[in-house]
Design a protein around this motif. Structure first.
Motif, PDB file in Angstrom:
ATOM      1  N   ALA A  82       0.822  -1.225   0.168  1.00 14.96           N
ATOM      2  CA  ALA A  82       0.058   0.043  -0.068  1.00 14.96           C
ATOM      3  C   ALA A  82       0.806   1.222  -0.083  1.00 14.96           C
ATOM      4  O   ALA A  82       2.053   1.113   0.190  1.00 14.96           O
ATOM      5  CB  ALA A  82      -0.870   0.058   1.070  1.00 14.96           C
ATOM      6  N   ASP A  83       0.389   2.377  -0.191  1.00 22.51           N
ATOM      7  CA  ASP A  83       1.179   3.700  -0.216  1.00 22.51           C
ATOM      8  C   ASP A  83       1.603   4.097   1.154  1.00 22.51           C
ATOM      9  O   ASP A  83       2.594   4.959   1.269  1.00 22.51           O
ATOM     10  CB  ASP A  83      -0.045   4.828  -0.688  1.00 22.51           C
ATOM     11  CG  ASP A  83      -0.496   4.707  -2.061  1.00 22.51           C
ATOM     12  OD1 ASP A  83       0.185   3.806  -2.850  1.00 22.51           O
ATOM     13  OD2 ASP A  83      -1.421   5.196  -2.509  1.00 22.51           O
ATOM     14  N   ASN A  84       1.042   3.499   2.175  1.00 25.42           N
ATOM     15  CA  ASN A  84       1.756   3.960   3.314  1.00 25.42           C
ATOM     16  C   ASN A  84       1.390   2.733   4.488  1.00 25.42           C
ATOM     17  O   ASN A  84       0.752   2.029   4.119  1.00 25.42           O
ATOM     18  CB  ASN A  84       1.142   5.173   3.904  1.00 25.42           C
ATOM     19  CG  ASN A  84      -0.276   5.226   4.286  1.00 25.42           C
ATOM     20  OD1 ASN A  84      -0.870   4.620   5.276  1.00 25.42           O
ATOM     21  ND2 ASN A  84      -0.873   6.034   3.095  1.00 25.42           N
ATOM     22  N   TRP A  85       2.179   2.640   5.527  1.00 26.26           N
ATOM     23  CA  TRP A  85       2.136   1.584   6.577  1.00 26.26           C
ATOM     24  C   TRP A  85       1.015   1.591   6.918  1.00 26.26           C
ATOM     25  O   TRP A  85       0.405   0.538   7.559  1.00 26.26           O
ATOM     26  CB  TRP A  85       3.528   1.561   7.584  1.00 26.26           C
ATOM     27  CG  TRP A  85       3.399   2.949   8.469  1.00 26.26           C
ATOM     28  CD1 TRP A  85       3.883   4.174   8.126  1.00 26.26           C
ATOM     29  CD2 TRP A  85       2.563   3.075   9.746  1.00 26.26           C
ATOM     30  NE1 TRP A  85       3.429   4.915   9.256  1.00 26.26           N
ATOM     31  CE2 TRP A  85       2.810   4.203  10.561  1.00 26.26           C
ATOM     32  CE3 TRP A  85       1.860   1.844  10.418  1.00 26.26           C
ATOM     33  CZ2 TRP A  85       2.288   4.418  11.392  1.00 26.26           C
ATOM     34  CZ3 TRP A  85       1.104   2.312  11.648  1.00 26.26           C
ATOM     35  CH2 TRP A  85       1.512   3.568  12.344  1.00 26.26           C
ATOM     36  N   LYS A  86       0.024   2.673   7.273  1.00 29.77           N
ATOM     37  CA  LYS A  86      -1.214   2.704   7.918  1.00 29.77           C
ATOM     38  C   LYS A  86      -2.122   1.784   7.156  1.00 29.77           C
ATOM     39  O   LYS A  86      -2.867   1.030   7.556  1.00 29.77           O
ATOM     40  CB  LYS A  86      -1.702   4.132   8.288  1.00 29.77           C
ATOM     41  CG  LYS A  86      -0.880   4.879   9.459  1.00 29.77           C
ATOM     42  CD  LYS A  86      -1.686   6.007   9.528  1.00 29.77           C
ATOM     43  CE  LYS A  86      -0.772   6.794  11.044  1.00 29.77           C
ATOM     44  NZ  LYS A  86      -1.501   7.968  11.160  1.00 29.77           N
ATOM     45  N   ASP A  87      -2.344   2.140   5.805  1.00 26.05           N
ATOM     46  CA  ASP A  87      -3.261   1.357   5.035  1.00 26.05           C
ATOM     47  C   ASP A  87      -2.748   0.193   4.837  1.00 26.05           C
ATOM     48  O   ASP A  87      -3.548  -0.955   4.729  1.00 26.05           O
ATOM     49  CB  ASP A  87      -3.087   1.969   3.454  1.00 26.05           C
ATOM     50  CG  ASP A  87      -3.758   3.385   3.440  1.00 26.05           C
ATOM     51  OD1 ASP A  87      -4.394   3.721   4.306  1.00 26.05           O
ATOM     52  OD2 ASP A  87      -3.641   4.117   2.344  1.00 26.05           O
ATOM     53  N   GLU A  88      -1.337  -0.278   4.872  1.00 24.27           N
ATOM     54  CA  GLU A  88      -0.911  -1.820   5.005  1.00 24.27           C
ATOM     55  C   GLU A  88      -1.616  -2.681   6.198  1.00 24.27           C
ATOM     56  O   GLU A  88      -1.795  -3.494   6.017  1.00 24.27           O
ATOM     57  CB  GLU A  88       0.637  -1.789   4.779  1.00 24.27           C
ATOM     58  CG  GLU A  88       1.162  -3.301   4.599  1.00 24.27           C
ATOM     59  CD  GLU A  88       1.031  -3.580   3.121  1.00 24.27           C
ATOM     60  OE1 GLU A  88       0.948  -4.891   2.905  1.00 24.27           O
ATOM     61  OE2 GLU A  88       0.838  -2.675   2.194  1.00 24.27           O
ATOM     62  N   ARG A 198      -9.456   4.222  -1.857  1.00 24.00           N
ATOM     63  CA  ARG A 198      -8.052   4.638  -1.815  1.00 24.00           C
ATOM     64  C   ARG A 198      -7.414   3.705  -3.140  1.00 24.00           C
ATOM     65  O   ARG A 198      -6.294   3.970  -3.511  1.00 24.00           O
ATOM     66  CB  ARG A 198      -7.564   4.276  -0.523  1.00 24.00           C
ATOM     67  CG  ARG A 198      -8.331   5.184   0.550  1.00 24.00           C
ATOM     68  CD  ARG A 198      -7.377   5.143   1.872  1.00 24.00           C
ATOM     69  NE  ARG A 198      -8.062   5.768   2.928  1.00 24.00           N
ATOM     70  CZ  ARG A 198      -7.636   6.100   4.321  1.00 24.00           C
ATOM     71  NH1 ARG A 198      -6.387   5.379   4.292  1.00 24.00           N
ATOM     72  NH2 ARG A 198      -8.434   6.867   5.143  1.00 24.00           N
ATOM     73  N   TYR A 199      -7.671   2.500  -3.230  1.00 26.33           N
ATOM     74  CA  TYR A 199      -7.143   1.331  -3.941  1.00 26.33           C
ATOM     75  C   TYR A 199      -8.080   0.684  -4.936  1.00 26.33           C
ATOM     76  O   TYR A 199      -9.240   0.506  -4.670  1.00 26.33           O
ATOM     77  CB  TYR A 199      -6.373   0.433  -3.259  1.00 26.33           C
ATOM     78  CG  TYR A 199      -5.215   1.188  -2.211  1.00 26.33           C
ATOM     79  CD1 TYR A 199      -3.931   1.344  -2.691  1.00 26.33           C
ATOM     80  CD2 TYR A 199      -5.566   1.365  -0.899  1.00 26.33           C
ATOM     81  CE1 TYR A 199      -2.970   1.828  -1.653  1.00 26.33           C
ATOM     82  CE2 TYR A 199      -4.709   1.839   0.065  1.00 26.33           C
ATOM     83  CZ  TYR A 199      -3.667   2.329  -0.507  1.00 26.33           C
ATOM     84  OH  TYR A 199      -2.816   3.174   0.573  1.00 26.33           O
TER      85      TYR A 199
END
Length: 312
Positions: A82-88, A198-199
């Motif tokens: 994902a674009d950042n670790w929070k989304d991951e 977002r994705y």
């Protein structure tokens, strides 16, 4: 002058045309979600067949999600993270709540308490999703038809599941695990709502399968793999695994995540009440189980409840 009138008339009809197309598109999503839930209702039969051939519940889940994960790479964009670790982290939680934790708690509960108890409690997931959505998202409103329809459908589920043979057997641990499974799916639906904007849906679903497979592996330390690999040559085994992995997981999870975005979490989740209805019909068709008047009455309650809950 005449051409201006024609243009004016055409422009005045455009909003009506768009409204008609939106309505038609909306009905299409409702039909698709019924098909998805219908397929999921039949997965109980496939799982039952595979268990009879010697596969354990966690082995079935691992193979099911592994097939789906390998298959989705053919349609998913080649994006690993994902674009950042929070989304991951949110996607990791999605893989746990919609995958490993949900299936593990549900299947473990089946070994502890009555299957009817598990089936009924797990089917409270739409009601729990509605409650959580109302608490978290202030824009969601609880209408009378939504509440009444949900409760009516839940009564229908009870009639179908218990099928006139109500046995009161309370198992605190088994029933609690069933409730955790229902809560897990409710949280999964809300996580998907958060991530859908977002994705791409295929990327989100790919991550769900990956983290589902990854987080189920520790359970094999408790229950090691025992299934004989030569049994995979039997058509009943590999055909049911393909059904669970390709159709019920790969296709249905992708479509479900699209449906959640288009119809909304609450409206889409209410269709899960139809799950035992399709299981009932499938059991009668493939396993030779008999339909009773109580089950048919429950089916009518479910259909009426889902219709009421889906109305705006």
């Amino acid at each position: 002058m005449k051409s201006e009138k024609i243009t004016s008339l055409f422009l005045s009809l455009l909003p009506t045309y768009h409204k008609h197309m939106d309505t038609k598109k909306n009905y299409t999503y409702h039909i698709v979600v019924i098909i998805v839930v219908g397929i999921w209702g039949l997965t109980f039969i496939s799982t039952k067949i595979l268990i009879e051939y010697g596969l354990s519940p966690q082995e079935i889940f691992l193979l099911r999600f592994l097939v789906a994960y390998l298959g989705i790479w053919f349609i998913s964009p080649y994006k690993l993270f994902a674009d950042n670790w929070k989304d991951e982290l949110w996607l990791l939680l999605g893989g746990v709540t919609g995958g490993s934790f949900y299936f593990y708690t549900e299947n473990t509960a089946l070994d502890i308490t009555l299957a009817t108890n598990v089936a009924f409690i797990v089917c409270t997931a739409p009601l729990l999703t509605t409650i959580l959505s109302l608490l978290i998202y202030k824009k969601e409103k609880a209408t009378r038809s939504l509440i009444g329809g949900s409760l009516l459908a839940l009564v229908g589920v009870a009639l179908v599941v218990y099928n006139g043979r109500f046995v009161l057997k309370i198992s605190p641990l088994g029933d609690f695990l069933s409730l955790l499974a229902a809560l897990s799916w409710a949280f999964y639906s809300l996580i998907m709502k958060k991530m859908s904007g977002r994705y791409r849906t295929t990327f989100i679903t790919c991550k769900i399968f990956f983290y589902g497979v990854l987080t189920i592996l520790p359970t094999f330390l408790i229950h090691p793999w025992q299934f004989d690999f030569t049994e995979f040559l039997k058509p009943a085994v590999w055909l049911n695994l393909l059904f669970l992995g390709v159709l019920a997981s790969l296709v249905c999870f992708v479509v479900w995540n699209i449906i959640l975005k288009q119809l909304g979490t609450v409206r889409a989740s209410n269709y899960i009440y139809l799950n035992p209805l399709f299981t009932l019909v499938g059991s009668a068709a493939f396993l030779g189980e008999h339909l009773t008047m109580m089950a048919l009455l429950g089916a009518a309650f479910i259909l009426g409840g889902v219709y009421l809950a889906g109305k705006k």
